[in-house]
Scaffold this motif. Structure first.
Motif, PDB file in Angstrom:
ATOM      1  N   GLN A 176     -12.360 -60.991 -21.093  1.00 29.39           N
ATOM      2  CA  GLN A 176     -13.555 -60.807 -20.269  1.00 29.39           C
ATOM      3  C   GLN A 176     -14.351 -59.590 -20.721  1.00 29.39           C
ATOM      4  N   ASN A 177     -13.668 -58.550 -21.140  1.00 33.57           N
ATOM      5  CA  ASN A 177     -14.316 -57.294 -21.504  1.00 33.57           C
ATOM      6  C   ASN A 177     -15.175 -57.415 -22.751  1.00 33.57           C
ATOM      7  N   THR A 178     -14.875 -58.370 -23.619  1.00 30.54           N
ATOM      8  CA  THR A 178     -15.628 -58.518 -24.869  1.00 30.54           C
ATOM      9  C   THR A 178     -16.477 -59.781 -24.899  1.00 30.54           C
ATOM     10  N   SER A 179     -16.634 -60.435 -23.754  1.00 30.11           N
ATOM     11  CA  SER A 179     -17.411 -61.672 -23.692  1.00 30.11           C
ATOM     12  C   SER A 179     -18.817 -61.415 -23.174  1.00 30.11           C
ATOM     13  N   ILE A 184     -16.484 -69.613 -19.206  1.00 38.38           N
ATOM     14  CA  ILE A 184     -15.736 -70.382 -20.206  1.00 38.38           C
ATOM     15  C   ILE A 184     -14.759 -69.489 -20.960  1.00 38.38           C
ATOM     16  N   ALA A 185     -15.092 -68.209 -21.161  1.00 42.60           N
ATOM     17  CA  ALA A 185     -14.163 -67.303 -21.841  1.00 42.60           C
ATOM     18  C   ALA A 185     -12.917 -67.080 -20.984  1.00 42.60           C
ATOM     19  N   THR A 186     -13.130 -66.893 -19.678  1.00 43.42           N
ATOM     20  CA  THR A 186     -11.996 -66.700 -18.775  1.00 43.42           C
ATOM     21  C   THR A 186     -11.127 -67.946 -18.716  1.00 43.42           C
ATOM     22  N   SER A 187     -11.759 -69.094 -18.531  1.00 46.83           N
ATOM     23  CA  SER A 187     -10.988 -70.332 -18.424  1.00 46.83           C
ATOM     24  C   SER A 187     -10.325 -70.676 -19.757  1.00 46.83           C
ATOM     25  N   SER A 188     -10.932 -70.272 -20.880  1.00 44.14           N
ATOM     26  CA  SER A 188     -10.308 -70.530 -22.175  1.00 44.14           C
ATOM     27  C   SER A 188      -9.030 -69.720 -22.339  1.00 44.14           C
ATOM     28  N   THR A 220      -8.865 -77.003 -17.483  1.00 43.81           N
ATOM     29  CA  THR A 220      -9.322 -75.633 -17.270  1.00 43.81           C
ATOM     30  C   THR A 220     -10.642 -75.317 -17.964  1.00 43.81           C
ATOM     31  N   PRO A 221     -10.806 -75.613 -19.262  1.00 45.28           N
ATOM     32  CA  PRO A 221     -12.108 -75.309 -19.883  1.00 45.28           C
ATOM     33  C   PRO A 221     -13.263 -76.060 -19.241  1.00 45.28           C
ATOM     34  N   LEU A 222     -13.001 -77.284 -18.792  1.00 46.35           N
ATOM     35  CA  LEU A 222     -14.071 -78.069 -18.171  1.00 46.35           C
ATOM     36  C   LEU A 222     -14.515 -77.439 -16.858  1.00 46.35           C
ATOM     37  N   LEU A 271     -17.394 -68.302 -29.506  1.00 45.26           N
ATOM     38  CA  LEU A 271     -16.274 -67.543 -28.947  1.00 45.26           C
ATOM     39  C   LEU A 271     -15.222 -67.244 -30.015  1.00 45.26           C
ATOM     40  N   PHE A 272     -15.030 -68.192 -30.932  1.00 41.89           N
ATOM     41  CA  PHE A 272     -13.984 -68.040 -31.942  1.00 41.89           C
ATOM     42  C   PHE A 272     -14.383 -67.089 -33.060  1.00 41.89           C
ATOM     43  N   ARG A 273     -15.630 -66.594 -33.026  1.00 40.80           N
ATOM     44  CA  ARG A 273     -16.015 -65.554 -33.975  1.00 40.80           C
ATOM     45  C   ARG A 273     -15.547 -64.177 -33.528  1.00 40.80           C
TER      46      ARG A 273
END
Length: 566
Positions: free
Chosen positions: A408-411, A418-422, A88-90, A285-287
């Motif tokens: 999605q709203n905060t990306s 990548i945020a969605t797939s993550s 998925t992430p790929l 993203l992890f921040r």
């Protein structure tokens, strides 16, 4: 394609730029009618992959009885979840680099080919391998469907369309057990894999006709090394959960080796991702607390959701002696509740602009439903069984799609894919862990409980090899002599109880993780042409409303969807 539809529906030109920062490109503005057309194409894509999972669930007892290998039952589902998870992430990252539409078409093609091979399998090993490959295509379809939705619909309006995606999953969940039961009782379980092929082909054709997005192609490198370490870490963990306690002891050299591979691969993945130009999972993203906390919640929900739903047919067919068709019919309350609540929830989010209360209530309902399902016995009234499933389904309807919407709203726009797939990755990872972990618990519980039940009845327990031979199809179990038949059914019940009891604290942990998330009101209504390097253009020169939380996210004030559609 213009908002008025006056321009021909041709594929917009693709621009190639050098470097790693894309230049501005005007993203088409879509009318409500055009959005609905694209949404239908995405719903078909999502429906066929969801159907593939749910149609097989009803057939699993028969498949295991035909091909053998009760101890490998969990792998028919977990192999698919594993490859769906790690791919998925790929898919999300590559679509950020090369475009959504061509990647979606490739994902559908992979799904079609592997479905054919799954139907032709002659051994359990061949089936598991085909299902693993099928999961690669499913991962692309699931991740890209939600990412494309985010490309064409603003976060505020996305609530209602997220409800449609949830409805597609719900319809597939309703239709899957029914179709699976009909096929198993009719032409055979192999058609459970063939049935999705024509639907996938139609979905691909509809997508080709309706989806037209401008795209900026970037000359950059894909982080294959990071993808390899992420895949290795996740795979080693799932292998440990699936095989430990069965193929080898939990405390053994094999277990130690898998733990070591998983941890070392995770550390290497972190080091590689911090240095990569285009990381598969960008460290930035992890921040975001929202990304991390909703990821934890999605993981735990995935454990409970997949782990619980995949084994419900086991209870209905093995313990209650129902046919696959009747088993599918009995799951309708769960799916109808999930379907209706998901759609109502989506519309409420669109009108209110708030999202957090819905998954919080949903998680409490999922925990309650799991606790109720843990009380199932061989003589539990079927009305009560359906009521328990309805509570569980309502909770899922309030939770599943909303977690993706929150991320999605905060990306940032550049990280949308990548945020969605993550987010989907975390949920799928939880599902893979849930199926593997719960499968190991069920198998060990069944094999340990049956001798105990027989001993209480004063009967001699068969040998371990003999017992395995008796765990065939539900029809074969139903034909066994007493007291062995009752002992096997009671053993399955006790094993299933452990599964649902374990799900309760996991869901409550997800509740507290989500409780700590700071809610950010959903942004604007209409997507605009975005320069990912920082500039913003409007499709028609309209006024811009900028999100104070993320300045890179801007949406025109004018609503694209007419008031009569609100």
């Amino acid at each position: 394609m213009s908002a008025t539809g006056s321009q021909p529906a041709s594929e917009p030109p693709t621009t190639t730029t050098s470097g790693t920062t894309p230049q501005s490109t005007e993203r088409p503005s879509f009318s409500h009618k055009q959005i609905i057309e694209i949404v239908w194409a995405l719903l078909l894509c999502l429906f066929v992959t969801s159907l593939s999972a749910t149609v097989v669930g009803t057939a699993l007892p028969t498949i295991v009885g035909d091909l053998g290998g009760q101890d490998q039952l969990a792998w028919v589902a977990s192999a698919t979840l594993l490859t769906t998870t790690v791919s998925t992430p790929l898919w999300g990252k590559i679509s950020d680099l090369y475009g959504r539409k061509p990647l979606m078409q490739i994902a559908i093609a992979v799904f079609v080919v592997t479905s054919l091979f799954a139907g032709l399998s002659q051994t359990m090993g061949e089936l598991i391998a085909a299902r693993a490959a099928q999961g690669v295509g499913m991962g692309g379809v699931i991740a890209l469907s939600q990412t494309i939705m985010a490309d064409i619909v603003s976060p505020r309006e996305r609530g209602r369309y997220a409800g449609y995606l949830g409805a597609s999953f719900g319809v597939a969940t309703v239709a899957g057990p029914l179709i699976g039961g009909f096929l198993v009782d009719g032409p055979g379980w192999r058609w459970c894999f063939y049935v999705g092929i024509p639907i996938a082909v139609v979905a691909s054709l509809v997508l080709q006709k309706t989806l037209h997005l401008s795209f900026v192609r970037r000359k950059t490198r894909i982080d294959w090394l990071g993808a390899m370490f992420i895949t290795a870490s996740a795979s080693a963990l799932l292998l440990l959960l699936s095989l430990a306690g069965q193929e080898f002891a939990w405390v053994s050299p094999w277990s130690a080796a898998l733990v070591l591979v998983s941890l070392v691969s995770l550390v290497l993945a972190v080091l590689v991702e911090r240095r990569a130009t285009e990381p598969i999972l960008p460290p930035r993203l992890f921040r975001s607390p929202t990304f991390c906390l909703t990821g934890i919640a999605a993981f735990l929900v995935g454990v409970a959701m997949f782990g619980a739903m995949i084994y419900l047919p086991q209870y209905l067919q093995v313990v209650r002696g129902k046919s696959p068709t009747v088993s599918g019919l009995l799951t309708i309350p769960l799916v109808i509740c999930m379907l209706s609540v998901s759609m109502v929830c989506g519309r409420a989010i669109t009108r209110w602009g708030r999202w957090k209360v819905f998954p919080l209530v949903g998680l409490l309902l999922v925990a309650t439903g799991s606790a109720l399902l843990s009380t199932l016995r061989a003589d539990t009234d079927l009305v009560a069984v359906c009521a328990y499933m309805a509570v569980f389904g309502c909770g899922l309807g309030l939770t599943m799609q909303v977690l993706v919407l929150a991320v999605q709203n905060t990306s940032e726009v550049r990280d949308l894919g990548i945020a969605t797939s993550s987010s989907t990755f975390f949920r799928s990872m939880g599902g893979a862990v849930g199926v593997a972990l719960f499968g190991a618990i069920l198998t060990s519980g069944v094999t340990a409980s049956i001798p105990e039940v027989l001993a209480r009845r004063g009967a001699r327990a068969p040998s371990e090899d003999s017992l395995s031979s008796h765990l065939g199809t539900p029809a074969e179990i139903g034909a066994l002599p007493e007291p062995l038949r009752t002992a096997i059914r009671e053993g399955f019940t006790l094993g299933l109880d452990r599964i649902y009891l374990l799900a309760v604290p996991l869901v409550l942990l997800a509740f507290f993780a989500l409780l700590a998330v700071k809610e950010v009101p959903l942004r604007g209504r209409v997507p605009v042409a975005v320069d990912l390097s920082g500039g913003v253009e409007t499709p028609g020169g309209g006024a811009i409303s900028e999100c104070r939380h993320h300045p890179s996210h801007a949406w025109p004030n004018a609503g694209r969807i007419p008031p009569e559609h609100e």
